[in-house]
Design a protein around this motif. Structure first.
Motif, PDB file in Angstrom:
ATOM      1  N   LEU A   1       0.827  -1.201   0.000  1.00 14.90           N
ATOM      2  CA  LEU A   1       0.000   0.000   0.000  1.00 14.90           C
ATOM      3  C   LEU A   1       0.862   1.252   0.000  1.00 14.90           C
TER       4      LEU A   1
ATOM      5  N   LEU B   1      -7.676   5.088   4.288  1.00 13.41           N
ATOM      6  CA  LEU B   1      -7.820   4.525   2.941  1.00 13.41           C
ATOM      7  C   LEU B   1      -8.238   3.060   3.011  1.00 13.41           C
ATOM      8  N   ILE B   2      -7.598   2.315   3.907  1.00 15.92           N
ATOM      9  CA  ILE B   2      -7.923   0.893   4.039  1.00 15.92           C
ATOM     10  C   ILE B   2      -9.379   0.717   4.456  1.00 15.92           C
TER      11      ILE B   2
ATOM     12  N   ASP C   1     -11.862   1.680   1.669  1.00 13.06           N
ATOM     13  CA  ASP C   1     -11.974   0.658   0.625  1.00 13.06           C
ATOM     14  C   ASP C   1     -12.847  -0.502   1.069  1.00 13.06           C
TER      15      ASP C   1
ATOM     16  N   SER D   1     -14.209  -1.184  -2.648  1.00  7.03           N
ATOM     17  CA  SER D   1     -13.444  -0.752  -3.818  1.00  7.03           C
ATOM     18  C   SER D   1     -12.439  -1.828  -4.209  1.00  7.03           C
TER      19      SER D   1
ATOM     20  N   ARG E   1      -6.913   0.343  -5.356  1.00 14.11           N
ATOM     21  CA  ARG E   1      -6.386   1.498  -4.625  1.00 14.11           C
ATOM     22  C   ARG E   1      -5.081   1.883  -5.303  1.00 14.11           C
TER      23      ARG E   1
ATOM     24  N   SER F   1      -6.947  -3.547  -3.955  1.00 15.37           N
ATOM     25  CA  SER F   1      -7.040  -3.069  -2.576  1.00 15.37           C
ATOM     26  C   SER F   1      -6.742  -4.205  -1.613  1.00 15.37           C
TER      27      SER F   1
ATOM     28  N   HIS G   1      -8.385  -5.432   0.945  1.00 17.16           N
ATOM     29  CA  HIS G   1      -9.442  -6.407   1.228  1.00 17.16           C
ATOM     30  C   HIS G   1      -9.690  -7.321   0.036  1.00 17.16           C
ATOM     31  N   SER G   2      -9.340  -6.837  -1.186  1.00 17.61           N
ATOM     32  CA  SER G   2      -9.450  -7.707  -2.356  1.00 17.61           C
ATOM     33  C   SER G   2      -8.416  -8.821  -2.311  1.00 17.61           C
TER      34      SER G   2
ATOM     35  N   ALA H   1      -8.004  -6.891   6.333  1.00 17.49           N
ATOM     36  CA  ALA H   1      -7.789  -5.506   5.911  1.00 17.49           C
ATOM     37  C   ALA H   1      -8.128  -4.539   7.051  1.00 17.49           C
TER      38      ALA H   1
ATOM     39  N   LYS I   1      -8.226   4.894 -10.623  1.00 17.22           N
ATOM     40  CA  LYS I   1      -9.409   4.248 -10.075  1.00 17.22           C
ATOM     41  C   LYS I   1     -10.516   4.360 -11.112  1.00 17.22           C
TER      42      LYS I   1
END
Length: 267
Positions: A40, A81-82, A85, A90, A93, A98, A100-101, A108, A225
């Motif tokens: 990140l 940001l985390i 998302d 989202s 990033r 991102s 969590h993806s 995350a 994005k």
């Protein structure tokens, strides 16, 4: 990463030092935390908030603690940001998947919490109690505005006042905190500290408004994005508010000419 600061003497070197502090603070025995947060941080952030903190501090006496506090402000930004998302689901990033993806929402969120714990360690050691309270208030405002924004998703009756209050809480607060902290820890006069607070506030407000406009009219290669992500998430931002105002006033024909009305038959 530092290209926007190249015209400011000594700033790229100063931000390189801040980056080293952040990397040191992100060190963890957990491979998920280490790899995820390092990725990140290496995603191409401009370090706007740390740069503003250091720029304000240079009007007084720039000290070692300013670099630590600049790192803490950026880590707070990264944590938001985390969490943003995760809330917005989202997929990207800064042009990359991102967190969590890649790791799932639970991990995350925990990585965002880990960042918060690290920045509190920095601020507890290097800032005054007054500035520590300012940081705590800023985090409180950020959380409240995120909750309010989440509750207003897909609502068409959002007022301009409500929109501005949200972007003050989400963006302007952190810019303002960065400028004010840099000035206050450099022992500038209370009047100058308040001026820097206002400067940060105005920069943050403008930054968020431009970002909201670019979500409709920007270039995906530059914004990194997908366009239209705000409206897809149900967020009513300035472009939507302006479009709704035009429709209510019957001005949309200026941009989209209405078809001619059918003629009524005589009699």
């Amino acid at each position: 990463m530092f290209s926007i600061w190249n015209d400011f003497s000594g700033m790229p070197e100063a931000l390189q030092k801040v980056s080293g502090i952040i990397r040191s603070s992100l060190a963890s025995k957990s491979p998920i935390i280490g790899d995820g947060l390092e990725g990140l941080f290496n995603g191409g952030g401009k370090l706007l908030r740390p740069g503003l903190l250091l720029a304000a501090a240079r009007f007084g006496e720039l000290q070692e603690k300013h670099y630590k506090l600049a790192a803490a402000v950026e880590m707070l930004h990264m944590a938001t940001l985390i969490h943003d998302d995760v809330i917005d689901d989202s997929p990207l990033r800064r042009g990359l998947p991102s967190l969590h993806s890649r790791y799932g929402k639970k991990d995350a969120v925990l990585m965002g919490d880990f960042l918060l714990s690290r920045l509190f360690l920095l601020t507890a050691e290097y800032t005054s109690p007054a500035n520590a309270r300012s940081l705590a208030r800023a985090i409180s405002v950020l959380c409240m505005m995120e909750i309010e924004q989440n509750g207003d998703r897909f609502k068409s009756n959002i007022s301009m006042r409500s929109y501005l209050r949200k972007i003050v809480g989400k963006s302007a607060t952190l810019f303002s905190l960065a400028c004010f902290t840099g000035a206050r820890e450099a022992n500038l006069s209370p009047e100058l500290c308040q001026r820097f607070r206002r400067i940060g506030y105005n920069i943050g407000l403008s930054f968020q408004i431009i970002d909201d406009i670019l979500d409709y009219s920007g270039n995906e290669e530059q914004t990194r994005k997908p366009l239209g992500s705000d409206i897809a998430a149900g967020l009513v931002t300035l472009p939507v508010l302006c479009a709704c105002a035009l429709i209510r006033r019957g001005c949309c024909g200026t941009f989209f000419p209405a078809p001619p009305l059918p003629r009524r038959k005589p009699g």
